[in-house]
Scaffold this motif. Sequence first.
Motif, short mmCIF file in Angstrom:
data_model
loop_
_atom_site.label_atom_id
_atom_site.label_comp_id
_atom_site.label_asym_id
_atom_site.label_seq_id
_atom_site.Cartn_x
_atom_site.Cartn_y
_atom_site.Cartn_z
N LEU A 1 31.68 -34.67 38.49
CA LEU A 1 32.23 -36.03 38.53
C LEU A 1 33.75 -36.00 38.45
N ASP A 2 34.29 -35.15 37.57
CA ASP A 2 35.75 -35.06 37.48
C ASP A 2 36.33 -34.52 38.79
N TYR A 3 35.63 -33.59 39.42
CA TYR A 3 36.10 -33.07 40.71
C TYR A 3 36.08 -34.19 41.76
N ALA A 4 34.98 -34.94 41.81
CA ALA A 4 34.85 -36.02 42.79
C ALA A 4 35.89 -37.12 42.55
N ALA A 5 36.20 -37.38 41.28
CA ALA A 5 37.15 -38.45 40.96
C ALA A 5 38.59 -38.00 41.18
N GLY A 6 38.81 -36.70 41.32
CA GLY A 6 40.17 -36.18 41.48
C GLY A 6 40.85 -35.97 40.14
N ALA A 7 40.09 -35.85 39.07
CA ALA A 7 40.65 -35.74 37.73
C ALA A 7 40.64 -34.30 37.20
#
Lengths: 170, 220
Positions: free
Chosen positions: B13-19
């Motif tokens: 999720l952090d990868y997908a969000a760009g975080a």
Amino acid sequence: MADAQDRSAFAALFEHFAPRINAFLQRQGSDPAQAEEVVQETMVNVWRKASLFDPARASASTWVFTIARNLRIDMIRKASRPEPDMMDPAFVPDADPPPEEIIVRNQTAGRLKDAVAKLPQAQQDVLRLAFFEEKAHPQVAEELDIPLGTVKSRIRLAFKSIRSEFGDPS
Amino acid sequence: MSIHHHPSEELLLDYAAGALGEAWSLAVATHLALCPACRRTVGRMEAVGGKLLDDIAPQPLTDSARDAVMARLDEPVGKPESIAPAAPAGGSVPHLPRPLRDYVGGDTDAVAWRRLGLGAYQALILTGDDNVTARLLRIPAGKPVPTHTHNGLELTLVLCGAFSDATGHYGRGDLQEADENLEHRPHATPEEDCICLAVTDAPLRFSSFAARMVQPFIGI
């Protein structure tokens, strides 16, 4: 030279997306000047990459989201974003999807909206914070005043529901 | 090939969000190159991002911003993005998928290995993250890494060979997410040397006195 019809279609896309990308970036903490720069670059990229957009794979808003996300990392965080390359010989392609799966993919955007809307509010909040606040999960936990383990389990539950909505094995 | 150990959904999720930071993202993206199932999950997560973009209350831009973009539409487009480092001749599959191959500057034969002791080798990989270390590790076939635990988070992605520990067997594409709760003694399986990408934000904590003694000298 772009023809007039393409330009007016693009102008309509600009009216829809530019103010939303702007709001999204500012919500993530970019100042208005930085946000405006990234919005402009995103829309120019949308124009240039329009031929690469594949509506069977993602909705237009998902595609625009990924372009804005990557430019924000590049222009504001001054960092690189490692990504896989589907043309790489080491890339493992998905097994050919059966025809019905292709039809299903075309409806992905609408179904995903429904799936997210059906999630309990607490799970929606955790997802929203992950995108908007760019916080480490311990801080999300603090903000929502819940234990860290609960943040993780809400993320897992949210995607479990989304996956089952799409009939994926979980 | 079948992958049994995947990154957690929080990481995806952090990868997908760009975080997610660059070094962690390198491990996740290289796993994604090998794992269609996680690519589907990330695609769904990106679609959540698209939905949030659709639903947000718009915040208008200045007219000059719009004019500036419209004026750029006829600009000549620059050269296409980077070209992949050459794949090995003869059409064989590289051991290191992109994006990892780009960071290394070639496949496993291009790695500048440095001896770690006990037959193991490492090669540091430079990323823009100062606080997170990415390295390739090569553990000789059949040999163990001394028992250790972790002070922070460690991601280990197998690229060649395999290792196993009390939590299971890890082959090409499998990713282990370890933290201070996991004390383990990974063992390379006997068939071939095990090459992994290891990303960590804190030094390992070895259990044995001897391993702790040499640790400052080998920089792990």
